[in-house]
Motif scaffolding. Structure first.
Motif: not given
Length: 616
Positions: A231-240, A250-252, A444-453, A457-458
């Protein structure tokens, strides 16, 4: 008086005899070299027996080494000997636990006999294509070869598919159906753009044909995964943040259980995977073509596989200290934090049959503290564009480089593998201000709240943090020597080991840039010139370059055929993934997903090409 002394002596003897009968529990400690660093074992001995064993090693991988450090101590206590079965896939960590236990127990006068396990039977097998290493690229290679008509045997030293691919987040690709669904025909970029971006980052020292093939074929790898229920999906935003203006490439696949699905297809296609089996050498014929390999089975027996083609997908050399020292230099190797990786034996096997040596690189990917017992402090101090200095007390980069993990990690590596950040109390107060919607400072990267979906998106902003947690972290950092709360800049300079006047001059100059909104030294953006460093206490954090793994080893052509120093192909020999030099040259390419993207794509192509070669 004499009677009193005799009474005391008698009492002392009774106490000593009682202690001898009941036994005192005493602890002994020793360390041994594990997968990514030292493993420390504490052995508690009571009544001449092992009462408890505890193993720790902050550089060992949680998925494999962590299991060994958790399970082996209990097994040792139960068996009353360090010589217990190792954990498959974590041999180096397991052996370190055993070695350190032997050394610690010896301090208590305990010795143990090591029983030799009976050796299993030797075996010979036949295949069209042999794949050595069933990580991300090896799994793809084996499946691709089988689906192209080859009889395939896979050799894997652990008991699981995927290797470090299980920890990966996603892959690079351009022109996929997922992008078409989102962007239509207006992708905003094309293969020409991405080829030039990757090739130019190597100053044209990379393998142009290999890079071009990868850029063109990565989209087909995404489609291949989708066809195989991944189940590859395309990120809604870039990760950095540095890539927010780029087309999303970036295909996750994290949380998609890719190797569960790929494993099912391996079974359907009759791929014979020999787990717990480690290749030791390649077999060549009288013409120098590779025609198989020799391996050691889990039971100690020898497996000889005769094959028409061999694909080496062993995952490079991050677990090989000598090779990593060559890549980093001795001084930097002692400083950086290495996540670990394979031992380089697959690369050495290829050298032994004439493969050309490619450039050794490390996957520099961020900066962090060596202590793992932290909550929020380093997430902020080592991941925001505050004031960064080197061991001389001087700035060395535009702190906006933190927008890309690879870029600022490499900049820190160039300073000897570590650097320092300084923030004052006013900055920390802002971070802890619960009335603020956000702190105004990005990471620079996702924070301690992690990836929300699942689309990735975060927020790029830090939520306000607890001052109690922040101060507690600095107590830990101070205890480990990785941080200090300094009342003066002189005290901060003493911690860093730099000249106090140099540090004060750096701070004064930097403060002037912040106040003016213009950085005349490294041209940091005005948006990131947020905080001066004025009034103590000053919070100083030491950050170490993080090395995710290693890249390179052998040279191939665009078909993944391994080449000699004379750039001639070694018939029947293919290499994939991190074993291959030529995509990242001089530095790890800072395009999201290139590492995993190349591993998967090179594996798919190598399997296809090896099957065609075997069919000739």
């Amino acid at each position: 008086m004499k009677s009193r002394k005799m009474g005391l002596c008698l009492l002392l003897c009774i106490v000593m005899m009682a202690l001898a009968v009941t036994g005192l529990a005493e602890s002994y400690e020793a360390s041994a070299k594990g997968f990514g660093g030292d493993v420390t074992v504490t052995v508690t001995v009571e009544d001449g027996r092992i009462a408890a064993v505890e193993a720790t090693g902050i550089s060992e991988t949680p998925e494999l080494g962590g299991v060994a450090m958790e399970t082996l101590p209990a097994a040792i206590v139960e068996a009353q000997t360090p010589y217990v079965d190792t954990v498959s896939g974590a041999t180096l960590t397991s052996n370190a636990v055993i070695e350190a236990t032997v050394a610690a127990a010896a301090q208590a006068g305990l010795t143990f006999e090591k029983e030799e396990a009976p050796k299993g039977e030797d075996e010979t097998a036949e295949a069209d294509v042999l794949v050595i290493g069933m990580g991300a690229s090896g799994t793809m290679a084996a499946l691709s070869a089988a689906e192209n008509g080859a009889k395939v045997i896979g050799i894997e030293s652990t008991q699981a598919l995927g290797g470090m691919g299980n920890a990966a987040q996603g892959m690079f690709a351009i022109g996929t159906s997922l992008q078409q669904e989102r962007y239509g025909d207006d992708l905003g970029s094309d293969e020409e753009y991405w080829f030039n971006k990757i090739y130019n980052q190597s100053s044209q020292l990379g393998n142009g044909k290999l890079i071009r093939t990868f850029v063109a074929e990565a989209k087909n790898t995404v489609e291949y995964l989708l066809e195989h229920d991944v189940a590859v999906y395309l990120s809604k935003t870039a990760q950095q943040i540095a890539h927010f203006d780029d087309t999303i490439i970036y295909h996750r696949w994290n949380n998609a259980q890719p190797f569960v699905h790929l494993g099912e297809y391996l079974d359907k296609n009759g791929v014979d995977i020999r787990y717990g089996t480690t290749a030791t050498s390649l077999i060549t014929d009288e013409n120098g073509a590779v025609v198989g390999a020799v391996a050691t089975k889990e039971d100690g027996g020898t497996l000889t596989v005769n094959a028409k083609a061999v694909i080496v997908a062993t995952g490079s050399f991050a677990g090989n200290e000598a090779m990593m020292r060559e890549a980093l230099g001795d001084a930097v190797y002692e400083t950086v934090s290495v996540m670990g990786g394979c031992d380089g034996s697959g690369i050495q096997m290829m050298y032994d049959v004439g493969a050309a040596k490619g450039e050794y690189l490390t996957m520099n990917h961020g900066v962090g503290a060596k202590s793992r017992d932290l909550k929020v402090a380093t997430e902020l101090t080592l991941n925001t564009p505050c004031l960064w200095i080197n061991s001389q007390g001087k700035r060395f980069m535009n702190e906006d480089l933190l927008k890309d993990t690879v870029e600022y990690s490499s900049a820190v590596l160039a300073q000897g593998g570590y650097a320092y950040t300084i923030v004052d109390q006013k900055t920390v107060d802002r971070w802890a201000d619960q009335t603020q919607e956000n702190t105004g400072s990005w990471i620079h990267y996702w924070d301690q709240n992690g990836i929300v979906d699942e689309d990735g998106e975060r927020t790029i902003y830090h939520a306000p943090v607890s001052m109690d947690d922040f101060l507690a972290d600095f107590e830990t950092l101070s205890a480990t020597g990785d941080g200090i709360v300094a009342n003066t800049l002189e005290e901060a300079a003493a911690f860093i080991g730099c000249d106090a006047e140099t540090l004060k001059s750096t701070v004064e100059t930097y403060n002037a840039y912040v106040e003016a909104g213009k950085d005349d030294e490294f041209f940091k953006s005005a948006d990131s010139l947020l905080w001066t460093v004025e009034e103590g206490p000053f919070y100083v954090t030491k950050g170490y370059n993080a090395v995710l793994g290693a890249l390179g080893g052998v040279t191939t052509n665009e078909n993944l055929e391994v080449l000699t120093e004379a750039h001639e192909t070694i018939d029947g020999l293919y290499a994939t993934g991190n074993n291959v030099s030529g995509v990242s040259v001089a530095a790890y390419v800072n395009v999201e997903g290139v590492g995993l993207g190349f591993a998967l794509t090179s594996g798919r192509l190598a399997g296809q090409n090896a099957a065609a070669y075997a069919a000739q």
